[in-house]
Enzyme design. Structure first.
Site, PDB file in Angstrom:
ATOM      1  N   ALA A   7     -27.823  -7.020  23.974  1.00  0.00           N
ATOM      2  CA  ALA A   7     -28.529  -6.517  22.802  1.00  0.00           C
ATOM      3  C   ALA A   7     -28.565  -4.995  22.886  1.00  0.00           C
ATOM      4  O   ALA A   7     -28.096  -4.406  23.868  1.00  0.00           O
ATOM      5  CB  ALA A   7     -29.948  -7.090  22.768  1.00  0.00           C
ATOM      6  N   LYS A   8     -29.149  -4.405  21.854  1.00  0.00           N
ATOM      7  CA  LYS A   8     -29.194  -2.930  21.771  1.00  0.00           C
ATOM      8  C   LYS A   8     -29.779  -2.294  23.026  1.00  0.00           C
ATOM      9  O   LYS A   8     -29.321  -1.253  23.480  1.00  0.00           O
ATOM     10  CB  LYS A   8     -30.022  -2.495  20.557  1.00  0.00           C
TER      11      LYS A   8
END
Ligand code: GLU
Length: 304
Positions: free
Chosen positions: A240-241
């Site tokens: 994820a980010k």
């Protein structure tokens, strides 16, 4: 043998997507099959128009190719709608006016990580004669929900092996806005495109029994499903980010060549590969059986 790449154009492709698409490409190309590209551009507000072109460009940059024209899933909406109508007419699906909040309140079990919501308690099952009656009685636009009358749809996965295929409750096939749910769109399109192998990451494993139910209800032949472990960040969680920018664009901007990335991804997948190679170089020795059976850490890749 027909496989497909089915990206949702929700942003730039990241390492995890790239790894899955590389495996899907290798699995089909190493056996001389046909590989299709279907861009799943109907996945609600997360889809960005500019991301369609970006997704195609990223796949090409990586050295992946496909046969025939790109299919945009948004052009298939009439077919999805027709399938939902068939399910309704056959009594497989019914009108449901429950809101997400009501379902959460009535849920009998907390939802499990990796699955997509609480178990639907069946509130609207047998409640309305048809969608028009549901709308008249509730003042709400109804969704269509698939009846699930089995506890499980066992299947043999091409990588995992036998799977119990537990199904958790009636699920939405057509949303309240009339658009298809992912489960229906993917089944209708894979069947229409003659797809015989669906290789994807195993976060979609809980969806497979639902899709098998739809194949059966629609009288369609299911593909061989092959679910591969996710690429995770250093903390063991899905990329994820917060794991930093693992988009292909970011690697490209840092001067990482596609050959370098493909070599690294291949080694992450247990394939013998030199530091730099193209997807095609991997074909002669490709063996899905060498893929690690646990989530792989993209984090451990060495770009120095
Ligand atoms: N478009 C879906 C996704 O990117 C994949 C669908 C599938 O492989 O079944 O999450």
């Amino acid at each position: 043998m027909v496989g497909r790449l089915a990206p949702s154009p929700t942003g730039a492709l990241h390492l995890g997507n790239a790894r899955t698409f590389l495996l899907a490409w290798l699995s089909i190309r190493s056996r001389g099959g046909t590989l299709l590209l279907r861009v799943e551009d109907i996945d609600g507000p997360r889809v960005k128009a500019s991301a369609v072109a970006q997704t195609i460009e990223d796949l090409r940059w990586l050295g992946l190719d496909w046969d025939g024209d790109v299919l945009l899933q948004s052009t298939r909406l009439p077919a999805h709608h027709a399938a939902a109508e068939r399910l309704l007419a056959a009594g497989h699906a019914y009108a449901c006016v429950c809101t997400r909040a009501e379902i959460d309140d009535a849920a009998s079990a907390p939802h499990e990580p990796g699955d997509d919501g609480p178990v639907y308690p069946g509130t609207c099952r047998g409640r309305f004669a048809d969608p028009a009656a549901a709308r008249a009685a509730s003042g709400r636009a109804p969704a269509l929900r698939q009846r699930v009358d089995v506890d499980a749809m066992p299947f043999v996965d091409g990588f995992i092996g036998p799977c119990a295929g537990v199904v958790r409750g009636d699920f939405v096939v057509q949303k309240r806005d009339g658009g298809p749910a992912y489960q229906l769109a993917v089944v209708v399109d894979d069947a229409a495109q003659g797809v015989t192998e669906v290789l994807r990451a195993d976060d979609l494993l809980p969806s497979t029994p639902r899709q098998l139910i739809l194949y059966r209800a629609l009288g369609l032949t299911p593909p061989q499903f092959v679910h591969v472990p996710l690429v995770v960040g250093g903390d063991g969680l899905r990329l994820a980010k917060r794991h930093g920018d693992t988009s292909l664009r970011a690697f490209r901007e840092r001067g990482v060549t596609p050959q370098r990335l493909v070599g690294a991804l291949a080694r992450l997948c247990g394939q013998p590969a030199p530091d730099e190679c193209t997807p095609r170089d991997l074909l002669p020795s490709f063996d899905l059986g060498r893929l690690p059976r646990h989530p792989v850490r993209g984090h451990d890749l060495d770009w120095s």
